[in-house]
Scaffold this active site. Sequence first.
Site, PDB file in Angstrom:
ATOM      1  N   LYS A  54      16.460   2.741  -1.094  1.00  0.00           N
ATOM      2  CA  LYS A  54      15.153   3.049  -1.692  1.00  0.00           C
ATOM      3  C   LYS A  54      15.248   2.998  -3.218  1.00  0.00           C
ATOM      4  O   LYS A  54      14.386   2.425  -3.887  1.00  0.00           O
ATOM      5  CB  LYS A  54      14.677   4.433  -1.226  1.00  0.00           C
ATOM      6  CG  LYS A  54      14.269   4.456   0.243  1.00  0.00           C
ATOM      7  CD  LYS A  54      13.976   5.854   0.763  1.00  0.00           C
ATOM      8  CE  LYS A  54      13.656   5.812   2.257  1.00  0.00           C
ATOM      9  NZ  LYS A  54      13.423   7.148   2.843  1.00  0.00           N
ATOM     10  N   GLN A  98      14.680  13.326   1.710  1.00  0.00           N
ATOM     11  CA  GLN A  98      15.161  12.547   2.852  1.00  0.00           C
ATOM     12  C   GLN A  98      15.434  13.461   4.056  1.00  0.00           C
ATOM     13  O   GLN A  98      16.043  14.526   3.923  1.00  0.00           O
ATOM     14  CB  GLN A  98      16.436  11.781   2.470  1.00  0.00           C
ATOM     15  CG  GLN A  98      16.944  10.815   3.523  1.00  0.00           C
ATOM     16  CD  GLN A  98      16.020   9.627   3.801  1.00  0.00           C
ATOM     17  OE1 GLN A  98      15.205   9.246   2.957  1.00  0.00           O
ATOM     18  NE2 GLN A  98      16.133   9.035   4.977  1.00  0.00           N
ATOM     19  N   ASP A 121       5.839   9.940   0.943  1.00  0.00           N
ATOM     20  CA  ASP A 121       6.233   9.743   2.342  1.00  0.00           C
ATOM     21  C   ASP A 121       5.032   9.872   3.284  1.00  0.00           C
ATOM     22  O   ASP A 121       5.103   9.457   4.442  1.00  0.00           O
ATOM     23  CB  ASP A 121       7.254  10.815   2.757  1.00  0.00           C
ATOM     24  CG  ASP A 121       8.682  10.294   2.805  1.00  0.00           C
ATOM     25  OD1 ASP A 121       8.855   9.084   3.036  1.00  0.00           O
ATOM     26  OD2 ASP A 121       9.606  11.103   2.612  1.00  0.00           O
TER      27      ASP A 121
HETATM   28  N1  GUN Z   1      14.281   9.859   7.531  1.00  0.00           N
HETATM   29  C1  GUN Z   1      14.023   8.798   8.319  1.00  0.00           C
HETATM   30  N2  GUN Z   1      12.947   8.124   7.873  1.00  0.00           N
HETATM   31  C2  GUN Z   1      12.514   8.777   6.774  1.00  0.00           C
HETATM   32  C3  GUN Z   1      11.450   8.553   5.862  1.00  0.00           C
HETATM   33  O1  GUN Z   1      10.639   7.622   5.979  1.00  0.00           O
HETATM   34  N3  GUN Z   1      11.347   9.454   4.850  1.00  0.00           N
HETATM   35  C4  GUN Z   1      12.181  10.512   4.711  1.00  0.00           C
HETATM   36  N4  GUN Z   1      11.988  11.345   3.700  1.00  0.00           N
HETATM   37  N5  GUN Z   1      13.180  10.739   5.539  1.00  0.00           N
HETATM   38  C5  GUN Z   1      13.350   9.871   6.568  1.00  0.00           C
END
Ligand code: GUN
Length: 293
Positions: A54, A98, A121
């Site tokens: 990311k 995350q 998110d």
């Molecule tokens: N863990 C798995 N997918 C995601 C996501 O899209 N965002 C976040 N913050 N954690 C995740």
Amino acid sequence: MPTEKLDGRIASAAIRGEIAVKAQTLKERLGRPPHLAAVLVGNDGASRTYVESKVKACESVGFRSTLIRKPAETTEAELLELVHALNNDTALDGFIVQLPLPKHIDADRITLAIDPRKDVDGFHPVNVGNMVLGLPGFLPATPAGIVELLRHYGVATSGKHCVVVGRSNIVGTPMSILMSRNSEPGNCTVTLAHSRTRDLAAVTRQADILIVALGKPEFITADMVKEGAVVVDVGIHRVDDATRKSGFRLLGDVNADEVGPKCSAISPVPGGVGPMTITSLLLNTLKAAERSL
Ligand code: GUN
């Protein structure tokens, strides 16, 4: 007809090109580039890989990114304090925490503490509610990325039967809502299947569009898929493979060798949904930066 590959890397490259242009304009107007922060608690290997991708993606489109790493022993109170600080940081357009978090931290409490205006998110109930009502807000990255993948490849959705397998808050549930909206892509008749679904194969065989997010490697086999279906594989699993230099290979929730030849189109793993999820996060961050103007 050969099976079409729903290539998330190709679709992402096109969309990220457009994001980079807009980021440049925003940078001139804001006096700084769009800025995303990612919080990673603990040392989960997969989470670290995702967060690093990311951050790298931000740089590739001219965003600023900040990775905040916290030890696994971080308390819930400490993490809440960090969330509040990020909410109030005017040099930041959006941030993510995350998941999964260590067991001693209540993830729902953390999600609720994030300012919905910075929740890129799309996990906060305000953004979930806006999504359900079709109001402006941040869409969750994976489902929104799948919609963009279908759009990029011109997959016809109106009136089709879309079966979503898996009802997680992050993927399955919002996916079912986005596919049923009065929009293009959308306008599907949606079935949301899950672990309690009786005769799952009979249900998935009815799908014109099958979106699989149940988290079990190669669970979907050829007998569960209709000839000519469009299949989107959200799963990603690392399995040991001594024949590979890396020692592992990546598998989806779909047995692609078996299912691929039956489909009109299928998203690969890796290189399908994964890059699109990150692209959606970039789109949300851009939107957040536009709002801070
Ligand atoms: N863990 C798995 N997918 C995601 C996501 O899209 N965002 C976040 N913050 N954690 C995740």
